[in-house]
Design a protein around this motif. Sequence first.
Motif, short mmCIF file in Angstrom:
data_model
loop_
_atom_site.label_atom_id
_atom_site.label_comp_id
_atom_site.label_asym_id
_atom_site.label_seq_id
_atom_site.Cartn_x
_atom_site.Cartn_y
_atom_site.Cartn_z
N GLN A 1 0.84 -1.20 0.00
CA GLN A 1 0.00 0.00 0.00
C GLN A 1 0.88 1.25 0.00
O GLN A 1 1.97 1.26 0.58
N LEU A 2 0.38 2.30 -0.64
CA LEU A 2 1.12 3.55 -0.68
C LEU A 2 1.12 4.22 0.69
O LEU A 2 0.14 4.19 1.42
N THR A 3 2.25 4.83 1.02
CA THR A 3 2.34 5.74 2.16
C THR A 3 2.70 7.11 1.62
O THR A 3 2.68 7.34 0.42
N GLY A 4 3.03 8.04 2.52
CA GLY A 4 2.96 9.45 2.13
C GLY A 4 4.19 10.13 1.59
O GLY A 4 4.20 11.35 1.51
N TYR A 5 5.23 9.40 1.20
CA TYR A 5 6.38 10.08 0.59
C TYR A 5 6.29 9.94 -0.93
O TYR A 5 6.03 8.84 -1.44
N ALA A 6 6.51 11.03 -1.64
CA ALA A 6 6.45 10.98 -3.09
C ALA A 6 7.48 11.94 -3.68
O ALA A 6 7.74 13.01 -3.13
N ALA A 7 8.07 11.52 -4.77
CA ALA A 7 8.97 12.38 -5.54
C ALA A 7 8.75 12.07 -7.01
O ALA A 7 8.43 10.95 -7.38
N GLN A 8 8.90 13.06 -7.83
CA GLN A 8 8.78 12.85 -9.27
C GLN A 8 9.79 13.72 -9.98
O GLN A 8 10.22 14.76 -9.48
N GLN A 9 10.20 13.28 -11.16
CA GLN A 9 11.19 14.02 -11.91
C GLN A 9 10.90 13.94 -13.40
O GLN A 9 10.88 12.85 -13.97
N GLN A 10 10.65 15.09 -14.01
CA GLN A 10 10.48 15.15 -15.45
C GLN A 10 11.85 15.29 -16.10
O GLN A 10 12.72 16.01 -15.60
#
Length: 574
Positions: free
Chosen positions: A343-352
Amino acid sequence: MLILPRLIGKVIDTSANSQPVWYTLDGSDPRVQGDGTTPGALQYPGSSIKLTRSGPIKARTLYTGTWSALSEAVFAVGPVKESLRITELMYNPADPNTEFVELKNIGVGAINLNLVKFTHGIDFTFGDLTLAPNAYTLVVGNAAEFTARYGAGLPIAGQFVGLLENHGERIRLVDAIGTVIHDFDYKDGWFDITDGQGFSLTILNAANPDPLAWGQKIGWRPSSVVGGSPGGDDSGIVPPPGAIVINEVLSHVHDTATDWIELHNTTADPINIGGWFLSDSGADDPNRMKYEIASGTMIGGYGYKVFYQIQHFGNPADRGCHVPFTLSEGGETVYLQSGLGGQLTGYAAQQQYDAAELNVASGRYLKSTLDGGVNFVAMDHNTPNDLNSGPKVGPIVFTEIMYNPNTTNTGDEYIELKNIGSSPVTLEDTVDTEIAPGVLRSEKISWRFTDGIEYVFPAKTTIPAGGLMIVAKDPAKLKAYYGAAIPGTVPVLGPFANNTSLSNGGEKVRLSRPGEQEFGKARFWIREEQVTYGDAAPWPIEPDGTGKVLKRISPAAYGNDANNWQAASPTPGQ
């Protein structure tokens, strides 16, 4: 506690619906013993009026036997403004009835919230509620639905009127006398997972003395778990924002080579990323949970971890590979999300990242402190599992940008290019065009400007090693104004196409070389050089209409940084 001045009169504390209190200037009570209402001569010790909560007070005064008109005032009791903080916003849950706002007393003493109210965003006024130090309280959209979702026993102060806007809005909270506690805007674009994916916005530091932090993305983080943590603290479950970053990607390879994604731990502490997810921007998995990182995977302090397409995220034999994927050489977005038990928890990062040259990785580059920020650009050389090398610069760079000449300069706008390499560069490349599925045709395609202005270089345009070239808005005007100052060996090309021009307010100017073109899609364009200039600090301001030009200080240094530009007299071609 608030102590009112000692006056002669009668006070009614309407917030408590109390009986009138008679008092005199010296604090004694002049009431006749027996009926308790008529002023008289009999005296006994009294005291000032003490308020333990905020509220309205109505009062009359007696002077020479005559009562004054009724006066009314609202008094705020205690350090509510200094101690009360909004700490969590659930603004776009799956069920709108489960919206909530969490508040906390960050002070050292209890505070009473009577008449504290939201005046923008939602409508709610607190009643006679005392909040202990470090305690939380909640205002919710629908108390019954909230309790069904989160359970009984949470500190619900009441039910607000209205809805928290899914696209973001202004929130204003004031104390009993209208003093602003919070006045800020939250935005749905701050974090994808708080905008309809079940996570809340959680303040990073409730004790931050800067009220502007509540109106900025850097002041918030997503909640650690789906549903948020109403009435509690969920810190420590996931690392703070920015702890793990997508640091470098290799997206354009041929033959037996492999794409890869590098993660970097920016902190000194080891971080367990087991159970986290990697994904690309494809539409085949809207949850972006394509590759699940193996349990127990650690990244040491300031360390790196590389995931390869062949071995990991593109390998169906890897048990964590739920949906195999590759990276697009034409550019896309890579996503990293924390997870636990699938299940997902609350840290997220994204890079274009942009379209890439063959075997050239793109990576993070921290710009100078003058300019600030991070660019994700082509690297000088690939560095998997190591410190990034720094940006690839050249061989073709911008060296002068005349974006707003003064009224006496009839030479108009221009961009000067320089070949900083040791060999001539022809501004066209032989690239593949897929004319039918699986059918490729090689052809020569010229370089062009793809941002800022429009211009396509003529076939076989070449800049010799160390040579210069000018692209002018109006070549005839430029030559007439600068005359013999432009060396005869320096080509002056132009005009800018389709009546485009350089913005006086600053903009992105990009020179691109052609990439491949897949069947039925637009051609990839690979960034050769880009400068996003400005007309205000930290960029030099003199080039904005005073006759000066933006001049590059060091052609070999990274160009998309204000630190590498200065104001100077224009010297095109010199």
